[in-house]
Scaffold this active site. Structure first.
Site, mmCIF file in Angstrom:
data_model
loop_
_atom_site.group_PDB
_atom_site.id
_atom_site.type_symbol
_atom_site.label_atom_id
_atom_site.label_comp_id
_atom_site.label_asym_id
_atom_site.label_seq_id
_atom_site.Cartn_x
_atom_site.Cartn_y
_atom_site.Cartn_z
ATOM 1 N N ASP A 8 0.860 -1.176 0.000
ATOM 2 C CA ASP A 8 0.000 0.000 0.000
ATOM 3 C C ASP A 8 0.905 1.238 0.000
ATOM 4 O O ASP A 8 2.132 1.153 -0.172
ATOM 5 C CB ASP A 8 -1.013 -0.035 1.155
ATOM 6 C CG ASP A 8 -0.390 0.204 2.530
ATOM 7 O OD1 ASP A 8 0.843 0.396 2.620
ATOM 8 O OD2 ASP A 8 -1.149 0.212 3.522
ATOM 9 N N CYS A 65 3.051 -3.245 4.061
ATOM 10 C CA CYS A 65 2.230 -2.082 4.399
ATOM 11 C C CYS A 65 2.930 -1.391 5.565
ATOM 12 O O CYS A 65 4.122 -1.613 5.782
ATOM 13 C CB CYS A 65 0.775 -2.462 4.692
ATOM 14 S SG CYS A 65 0.483 -3.541 6.098
ATOM 15 N N THR A 67 2.590 -1.599 8.907
ATOM 16 C CA THR A 67 2.999 -2.552 9.950
ATOM 17 C C THR A 67 3.143 -3.976 9.440
ATOM 18 O O THR A 67 3.710 -4.821 10.149
ATOM 19 C CB THR A 67 1.944 -2.588 11.068
ATOM 20 O OG1 THR A 67 0.695 -3.003 10.473
ATOM 21 C CG2 THR A 67 1.780 -1.220 11.723
ATOM 22 N N HIS A 98 9.143 -23.904 9.326
ATOM 23 C CA HIS A 98 8.086 -24.511 10.153
ATOM 24 C C HIS A 98 6.687 -24.310 9.572
ATOM 25 O O HIS A 98 5.814 -25.154 9.777
ATOM 26 C CB HIS A 98 8.098 -23.914 11.567
ATOM 27 C CG HIS A 98 9.279 -24.329 12.374
ATOM 28 N ND1 HIS A 98 9.343 -24.173 13.738
ATOM 29 C CD2 HIS A 98 10.465 -24.893 12.018
ATOM 30 C CE1 HIS A 98 10.510 -24.622 14.193
ATOM 31 N NE2 HIS A 98 11.207 -25.053 13.152
ATOM 32 N N HIS A 132 6.719 -30.690 10.324
ATOM 33 C CA HIS A 132 5.636 -29.750 10.642
ATOM 34 C C HIS A 132 4.415 -29.931 9.740
ATOM 35 O O HIS A 132 3.446 -29.175 9.852
ATOM 36 C CB HIS A 132 6.157 -28.312 10.553
ATOM 37 C CG HIS A 132 7.193 -28.023 11.591
ATOM 38 N ND1 HIS A 132 6.881 -27.581 12.854
ATOM 39 C CD2 HIS A 132 8.541 -28.174 11.563
ATOM 40 C CE1 HIS A 132 7.994 -27.449 13.560
ATOM 41 N NE2 HIS A 132 9.013 -27.802 12.807
HETATM 42 C C1 RB5 Z 1 -2.171 2.604 6.287
HETATM 43 O O1 RB5 Z 1 -2.151 3.855 6.855
HETATM 44 C C2 RB5 Z 1 -1.861 1.555 7.341
HETATM 45 O O2 RB5 Z 1 -2.973 1.315 8.128
HETATM 46 C C3 RB5 Z 1 -1.422 0.276 6.668
HETATM 47 O O3 RB5 Z 1 -0.289 0.511 5.904
HETATM 48 C C4 RB5 Z 1 -1.062 -0.886 7.563
HETATM 49 O O4 RB5 Z 1 -0.158 -0.524 8.551
HETATM 50 C C5 RB5 Z 1 -2.196 -1.667 8.082
HETATM 51 O O5 RB5 Z 1 -2.034 -2.696 8.727
#
Ligand code: RB5
Length: 143
Positions: A8, A65, A67, A98, A132
């Site tokens: 993203d 993305c 996180t 695994h 596994h």
């Molecule tokens: C986008 O702002 C953010 O929410 C996305 O990149 C991600 O971290 C979602 O899990």
């Protein structure tokens, strides 16, 4: 290896970096976006990459993305996908050994580019440990 790559808007720089890294290692990279200067919804890109893996258009996929959490949640909705969110080389390697993860998810806001590249290398280089398999079969039975 044919590797689908998608992100993203939060991970475009990391996607560019990893695309070059994977190209330099001789992989066939299918970049599924997103386009720069767009704010997008990560499930659209998780779905595209997961679809590429499940149809066989790609052997594996890397999803990025902010996180990595949203991408991993979304990708794991697709039957047959085992998407692993990793933050370090050890968990990346174990995701292959695994969990036979067919998608690796990384958060660009929490993992630096060099560590992310090392994670991808560790995952791609990992051999699944057949001890596994029983656990994977139980996961598949839940789908
Ligand atoms: C986008 O702002 C953010 O929410 C996305 O990149 C991600 O971290 C979602 O899990």
């Amino acid at each position: 290896m044919r590797i689908a790559l998608a992100s993203d808007h939060a991970a475009i720089e990391l996607r560019t970096f990893l695309a070059e890294h994977l190209h330099s290692l001789g992989h066939d990279v299918e970049d599924l976006g997103c386009d720069p200067d767009q704010r997008v919804d990560y499930p659209d890109y998780a779905g595209a990459a997961a679809g590429a893996v499940m149809t066989g258009a790609a052997d594996k996929a890397v999803l990025l993305c902010g996180t990595g959490i949203g991408m991993s949640i979304a990708a794991n909705k697709i039957v047959g996908i085992r998407a692993a969110l990793v933050h370090d080389v050890t968990t990346a390697r174990l995701a292959g050994e695994h969990n036979a993860a067919n998608i690796l998810c990384i958060g660009a806001r929490v993992v630096g580019p060099l560590v992310a590249a090392e994670c991808v290398d560790a995952w791609l280089g990992a051999a699944f440990d057949a001890r596994h398999q029983r656990r994977l079969d139980k996961i598949a039975a839940m789908e």
